[in-house]
Design an enzyme around this catalytic site. Structure first.
Site, PDB file in Angstrom:
ATOM      1  N   ARG A 126      19.154 -17.461 -14.825  1.00  0.00           N
ATOM      2  CA  ARG A 126      19.053 -16.168 -15.540  1.00  0.00           C
ATOM      3  C   ARG A 126      17.775 -16.025 -16.370  1.00  0.00           C
ATOM      4  NH1 ARG A 126      24.715 -16.843 -16.702  1.00  0.00           N
ATOM      5  NH2 ARG A 126      25.874 -15.914 -14.975  1.00  0.00           N
ATOM      6  N   LYS A 148       5.592  -7.344 -14.071  1.00  0.00           N
ATOM      7  CA  LYS A 148       6.259  -6.807 -12.873  1.00  0.00           C
ATOM      8  C   LYS A 148       6.297  -7.925 -11.826  1.00  0.00           C
ATOM      9  CE  LYS A 148       5.549  -1.801 -12.729  1.00  0.00           C
ATOM     10  NZ  LYS A 148       4.903  -0.676 -12.019  1.00  0.00           N
ATOM     11  N   GLU A 190      -8.655  -2.644  -7.795  1.00  0.00           N
ATOM     12  CA  GLU A 190      -7.776  -2.551  -8.977  1.00  0.00           C
ATOM     13  C   GLU A 190      -8.601  -2.559 -10.271  1.00  0.00           C
ATOM     14  OE1 GLU A 190      -4.463  -2.038  -8.866  1.00  0.00           O
ATOM     15  OE2 GLU A 190      -3.483  -3.359  -7.398  1.00  0.00           O
ATOM     16  N   LYS A 231      -4.932  -3.133 -19.429  1.00  0.00           N
ATOM     17  CA  LYS A 231      -3.548  -3.296 -18.974  1.00  0.00           C
ATOM     18  C   LYS A 231      -2.641  -3.732 -20.127  1.00  0.00           C
ATOM     19  CE  LYS A 231      -0.449  -4.676 -15.403  1.00  0.00           C
ATOM     20  NZ  LYS A 231      -0.213  -5.138 -14.044  1.00  0.00           N
ATOM     21  N   GLU A 241       7.919   0.869 -18.040  1.00  0.00           N
ATOM     22  CA  GLU A 241       7.481   2.046 -17.270  1.00  0.00           C
ATOM     23  C   GLU A 241       8.437   3.237 -17.416  1.00  0.00           C
ATOM     24  OE1 GLU A 241       5.457   1.250 -13.379  1.00  0.00           O
ATOM     25  OE2 GLU A 241       6.735   2.872 -12.676  1.00  0.00           O
ATOM     26  N   ARG A 245       3.064   3.838 -18.499  1.00  0.00           N
ATOM     27  CA  ARG A 245       2.722   2.719 -17.614  1.00  0.00           C
ATOM     28  C   ARG A 245       2.569   3.185 -16.174  1.00  0.00           C
ATOM     29  NH1 ARG A 245       4.870  -3.565 -17.279  1.00  0.00           N
ATOM     30  NH2 ARG A 245       3.573  -4.055 -15.464  1.00  0.00           N
ATOM     31  N   ASN A 249      -0.189   3.070 -11.670  1.00  0.00           N
ATOM     32  CA  ASN A 249       0.138   3.276 -10.253  1.00  0.00           C
ATOM     33  C   ASN A 249      -0.860   4.201  -9.560  1.00  0.00           C
ATOM     34  OD1 ASN A 249       3.080   3.404  -8.404  1.00  0.00           O
ATOM     35  ND2 ASN A 249       2.679   1.743  -9.817  1.00  0.00           N
ATOM     36  N   HIS A 252      -1.381   4.078  -5.826  1.00  0.00           N
ATOM     37  CA  HIS A 252      -0.343   3.236  -5.228  1.00  0.00           C
ATOM     38  C   HIS A 252       0.693   4.021  -4.429  1.00  0.00           C
ATOM     39  CE1 HIS A 252      -2.205   0.290  -7.802  1.00  0.00           C
ATOM     40  NE2 HIS A 252      -1.410  -0.662  -7.343  1.00  0.00           N
ATOM     41  N   HIS A 256       0.902   2.156  -1.211  1.00  0.00           N
ATOM     42  CA  HIS A 256       2.102   1.406  -0.843  1.00  0.00           C
ATOM     43  C   HIS A 256       2.687   1.920   0.479  1.00  0.00           C
ATOM     44  CE1 HIS A 256       3.254  -0.427  -5.051  1.00  0.00           C
ATOM     45  NE2 HIS A 256       2.273  -1.064  -4.451  1.00  0.00           N
ATOM     46  N   HIS A 271      -3.315  -5.273  -0.067  1.00  0.00           N
ATOM     47  CA  HIS A 271      -2.890  -4.356  -1.138  1.00  0.00           C
ATOM     48  C   HIS A 271      -4.061  -3.614  -1.797  1.00  0.00           C
ATOM     49  CE1 HIS A 271      -0.594  -2.769  -4.514  1.00  0.00           C
ATOM     50  NE2 HIS A 271      -1.487  -3.303  -5.338  1.00  0.00           N
TER      51      HIS A 271
HETATM   52  N1  LIG Z   1       2.833  -7.434 -10.492  1.00  0.00           N
HETATM   53  C1  LIG Z   1       1.811  -6.604 -10.605  1.00  0.00           C
HETATM   54  O1  LIG Z   1       1.595  -5.990 -11.649  1.00  0.00           O
HETATM   55  C2  LIG Z   1       0.890  -6.431  -9.452  1.00  0.00           C
HETATM   56  C3  LIG Z   1      -0.334  -5.776  -9.642  1.00  0.00           C
HETATM   57  C4  LIG Z   1      -1.182  -5.649  -8.559  1.00  0.00           C
HETATM   58  C5  LIG Z   1      -0.836  -6.192  -7.329  1.00  0.00           C
HETATM   59  N2  LIG Z   1       0.343  -6.824  -7.197  1.00  0.00           N
HETATM   60  C6  LIG Z   1       0.694  -7.466  -5.924  1.00  0.00           C
HETATM   61  O2  LIG Z   1      -0.274  -8.485  -5.688  1.00  0.00           O
HETATM   62  C7  LIG Z   1      -0.363  -8.714  -4.294  1.00  0.00           C
HETATM   63  C8  LIG Z   1      -1.816  -8.775  -3.873  1.00  0.00           C
HETATM   64  O3  LIG Z   1      -2.431  -9.838  -4.565  1.00  0.00           O
HETATM   65  P1  LIG Z   1      -3.750 -10.526  -4.010  1.00  0.00           P
HETATM   66  O4  LIG Z   1      -4.722  -9.505  -3.621  1.00  0.00           O
HETATM   67  O5  LIG Z   1      -4.120 -11.558  -4.975  1.00  0.00           O
HETATM   68  O6  LIG Z   1      -3.236 -11.141  -2.647  1.00  0.00           O
HETATM   69  P2  LIG Z   1      -2.849 -12.638  -2.231  1.00  0.00           P
HETATM   70  O7  LIG Z   1      -1.997 -13.287  -3.225  1.00  0.00           O
HETATM   71  O8  LIG Z   1      -2.365 -12.536  -0.839  1.00  0.00           O
HETATM   72  O9  LIG Z   1      -4.254 -13.385  -2.252  1.00  0.00           O
HETATM   73  C9  LIG Z   1      -5.259 -12.933  -1.392  1.00  0.00           C
HETATM   74  C10 LIG Z   1      -5.736 -14.039  -0.429  1.00  0.00           C
HETATM   75  O10 LIG Z   1      -6.682 -14.835  -1.118  1.00  0.00           O
HETATM   76  C11 LIG Z   1      -6.301 -16.211  -1.064  1.00  0.00           C
HETATM   77  N3  LIG Z   1      -6.735 -16.784  -2.329  1.00  0.00           N
HETATM   78  C12 LIG Z   1      -6.283 -16.488  -3.562  1.00  0.00           C
HETATM   79  N4  LIG Z   1      -7.019 -17.121  -4.489  1.00  0.00           N
HETATM   80  C13 LIG Z   1      -7.955 -17.837  -3.819  1.00  0.00           C
HETATM   81  C14 LIG Z   1      -9.028 -18.669  -4.215  1.00  0.00           C
HETATM   82  N5  LIG Z   1      -9.335 -18.855  -5.509  1.00  0.00           N
HETATM   83  N6  LIG Z   1      -9.773 -19.264  -3.263  1.00  0.00           N
HETATM   84  C15 LIG Z   1      -9.510 -19.031  -1.943  1.00  0.00           C
HETATM   85  N7  LIG Z   1      -8.531 -18.228  -1.501  1.00  0.00           N
HETATM   86  C16 LIG Z   1      -7.765 -17.637  -2.437  1.00  0.00           C
HETATM   87  C17 LIG Z   1      -4.823 -16.216  -0.828  1.00  0.00           C
HETATM   88  O11 LIG Z   1      -4.413 -17.395  -0.201  1.00  0.00           O
HETATM   89  C18 LIG Z   1      -4.657 -14.992   0.092  1.00  0.00           C
HETATM   90  O12 LIG Z   1      -4.976 -15.356   1.401  1.00  0.00           O
HETATM   91  C19 LIG Z   1       0.394  -7.596  -3.618  1.00  0.00           C
HETATM   92  O13 LIG Z   1       1.623  -8.070  -3.177  1.00  0.00           O
HETATM   93  C20 LIG Z   1       0.591  -6.588  -4.726  1.00  0.00           C
HETATM   94  O14 LIG Z   1       1.734  -5.808  -4.529  1.00  0.00           O
HETATM   95  C21 LIG Z   1       1.199  -6.959  -8.224  1.00  0.00           C
HETATM   96  O1  LIG Z   2       1.663  -3.173 -13.626  1.00  0.00           O
HETATM   97  C1  LIG Z   2       1.884  -2.034 -13.215  1.00  0.00           C
HETATM   98  O2  LIG Z   2       2.664  -1.275 -13.788  1.00  0.00           O
HETATM   99  C2  LIG Z   2       1.237  -1.541 -11.992  1.00  0.00           C
HETATM  100  O3  LIG Z   2       1.594  -0.477 -11.483  1.00  0.00           O
HETATM  101  C3  LIG Z   2       0.142  -2.367 -11.385  1.00  0.00           C
HETATM  102  C4  LIG Z   2      -0.038  -2.173  -9.900  1.00  0.00           C
HETATM  103  O4  LIG Z   2      -1.390  -2.524  -9.613  1.00  0.00           O
HETATM  104  C5  LIG Z   2       0.837  -3.091  -9.057  1.00  0.00           C
HETATM  105  O5  LIG Z   2       0.461  -3.024  -7.710  1.00  0.00           O
HETATM  106  C6  LIG Z   2       2.328  -2.920  -9.213  1.00  0.00           C
HETATM  107  O6  LIG Z   2       3.024  -3.969  -8.599  1.00  0.00           O
HETATM  108  C7  LIG Z   2       2.827  -1.641  -8.607  1.00  0.00           C
HETATM  109  O7  LIG Z   2       4.030  -1.364  -9.191  1.00  0.00           O
HETATM  110  P1  LIG Z   2       5.250  -0.686  -8.441  1.00  0.00           P
HETATM  111  O8  LIG Z   2       6.213  -0.464  -9.555  1.00  0.00           O
HETATM  112  O9  LIG Z   2       4.742   0.595  -7.833  1.00  0.00           O
HETATM  113  O10 LIG Z   2       5.739  -1.636  -7.429  1.00  0.00           O
HETATM  114 ZN   LIG Z   3      -1.648  -2.731  -7.439  1.00  0.00          ZN
END
Ligand SMILES: NC(=O)c1ccc[n+]([C@@H]2O[C@H](COP(=O)([O-])OP(=O)(O)OC[C@H]3O[C@@H](n4cnc5c(N)ncnc54)[C@H](O)[C@@H]3O)[C@@H](O)[C@H]2O)c1
Ligand SMILES: O=C(O)C(=O)C[C@@H](O)[C@H](O)[C@H](O)COP(=O)(O)O
Ligand SMILES: [Zn+2]
Length: 394
Positions: A126, A148, A190, A231, A241, A245, A249, A252, A256, A271
């Site tokens: 949990r 998130k 981003e 951020k 959100e 917040r 997006n 997105h 998305h 992404h």
């Molecule tokens: N939670 C949030 O607020 C939030 C915000 C934005 C995006 N996201 C999510 O994040 C994801 C995209 O993240 P991403 O672009 O980092 O993708 P990712 O995690 O797939 O990484 C991109 C690629 O780069 C490689 N990589 C990462 N760091 C490296 C390094 N230092 N050296 C060599 N290779 C490396 C990884 O293995 C992968 O192949 C999506 O799923 C998106 O929805 C979440």
């Molecule tokens: O942190 C947030 O809030 C964002 O919207 C950041 C975005 O870059 C990210 O991709 C996030 O995961 C998108 O949120 P979602 O709620 O549309 O899934």
């Molecule tokens: Zn994003």
């Protein structure tokens, strides 16, 4: 302060406030930084095969200096890893290591690993302690901050997840040296987003300085810190959100839908690329609705093109589902409320706003016009006068 001292940005969430440290050499200090905040804890490191090959030994050395010998779970790289199957693998690995609720799940990778490991940390026992060590530009400027977490569904992006804040974020800027250029560009989308939301001077600065950000000079760390500050501000005032917040997006809603429509196939679209195309579309849609000048849409498109990012649907290799199918992914967006679509639209560079009740018919016409396989003209554009708003936006 020496050039090697990290910059600290605080996410002000009261008794759950945490630091984001940004700078070189943080992997070797990871054990010290974690032990200072969470003394005597055990840990599991969740990573992917690319990151493990390049940086896992350095992180383990940094942790072992403070007697943290982590269990390591290494997953395949790529968006498809944000799945129930891999969530189960992480949950099982953490339980098999007999970690307790007060122990730490460390996400060591890009946003995929951060979102997946954070979700596991949020649900195992949990809610376990969680630390983000982001290794992609995208993760350092965005996904490691704000709590998130989640996985994808075939029905849409990030549809299953929880809010679960980390206790600490360590963004070691040196690890970006091994990031493939395509992934660096995707993260840049981003980064530019923060300028386009409400920091027009930052967007103009990026237009001037993007080559240095790519080259890795001091401008890179400066840009990462600016995005984290932006951020952190939003997250501190609207963690869950319920309001502002949603501005994060920007790009997105379209992005998305394109990711889901390409089945999360990273060879076609990652992404950040979806966000780049989505931001260009959001600006173009705003101009079509006479909310913003077409010059601003053109300026955004030109900058994305200049850095080598895709900026229109036609830049995605292979066929796309038709506009109706894209709209049905948009209808699954988490911002939908009582069936009405919400978009992040704009009045110009750095003037994004939340538009509720956007008519699906307008979105569909626009998608048809923009769709590479379905182009038709914007039906009611001719009837509008400059400055006339096409629809009432709340
Ligand atoms: N939670 C949030 O607020 C939030 C915000 C934005 C995006 N996201 C999510 O994040 C994801 C995209 O993240 P991403 O672009 O980092 O993708 P990712 O995690 O797939 O990484 C991109 C690629 O780069 C490689 N990589 C990462 N760091 C490296 C390094 N230092 N050296 C060599 N290779 C490396 C990884 O293995 C992968 O192949 C999506 O799923 C998106 O929805 C979440
Ligand atoms: O942190 C947030 O809030 C964002 O919207 C950041 C975005 O870059 C990210 O991709 C996030 O995961 C998108 O949120 P979602 O709620 O549309 O899934
Ligand atoms: Zn994003």
């Amino acid at each position: 302060m020496s050039a090697n001292e990290p910059v600290t940005v605080e996410v002000g969430l009261g008794d759950r406030a945490y630091d984001i440290l940004i700078g070189p050499g943080l992997l070797s200090r990871a054990g010290a930084e974690i032990s200072r905040r969470l003394p005597g804890t055990r840990a599991a490191v969740i990573t992917d095969a690319n990151v493990a090959a390049a940086h896992l030994e350095a992180l383990k050395d940094g942790l072992e200096k403070n007697d943290i010998q982590p269990a390591v779970i290494t997953l395949p790289p790529g968006e498809k890893t944000k799945s129930f199957a891999h969530l189960e693998e992480v949950v099982d690995g953490v339980l098999a290591a007999r970690l307790e609720r007060g122990d730490i799940v460390i996400a060591f990778g890009g946003g995929v690993i951060g979102d997946l490991a954070g979700f596991a940390a949020g649900i195992v026992r949990r809610g376990m302690n969680f630390v983000q060590i982001p290794t992609s530009l995208l993760a350092q400027v965005d996904s490691s901050v704000g709590g998130k977490t989640g996985i994808n569904s075939a029905r849409g992006k990030n549809l299953v997840g929880v809010f679960h804040q980390p206790k600490l974020v360590l963004a070691d800027t040196e690890v970006l040296d091994t990031l493939p250029i395509r992934e660096f560009r995707a993260g840049y989308a981003e980064l530019a987003k923060y300028g386009l939301i409400d920091r027009p001077a930052f967007f103009a600065w990026l237009e001037e300085n993007w080559t240095q950000v790519f080259a890795g000079g001091p401008e890179r760390a400066q840009a990462i810190a600016e995005a984290c500050r932006a951020k952190a501000d939003v997250v501190a005032r609207d963690e869950f959100e319920t309001g502002d917040r949603a501005l994060l997006n920007l790009g997105h809603t379209f992005g998305h839908a394109l990711e889901a429509a390409t089945q999360y196939d990273g060879t076609r679209l990652v992404h950040g690329e979806g966000v780049a195309i989505g931001m260009a579309l959001a600006h173009r849609f705003s101009s079509r609705l006479n909310l913003a000048s077409p010059d601003d849409a053109a300026r955004v498109e030109a900058h994305l093109r200049a850095v080598g990012l895709p900026w229109r649907m036609a830049d995605i290799p292979g066929d796309l589902p038709d506009a109706e199918a894209l709209l049905s992914f948009i209808a699954q967006d988490k911002k939908v409320s009582r069936g009405a679509l919400t978009f992040i639209l704009t009045r110009g560079i750095g003037q994004a706003f939340i538009a509720k009740d956007v008519p699906a018919s307008e979105v569909l016409s626009f998608l048809k016009e923009m769709h590479p396989g379905q182009q038709q003209s914007w039906p009611s554009q001719q009837k509008m006068r400059p400055g006339q708003q096409k629809m009432p936006l709340r």
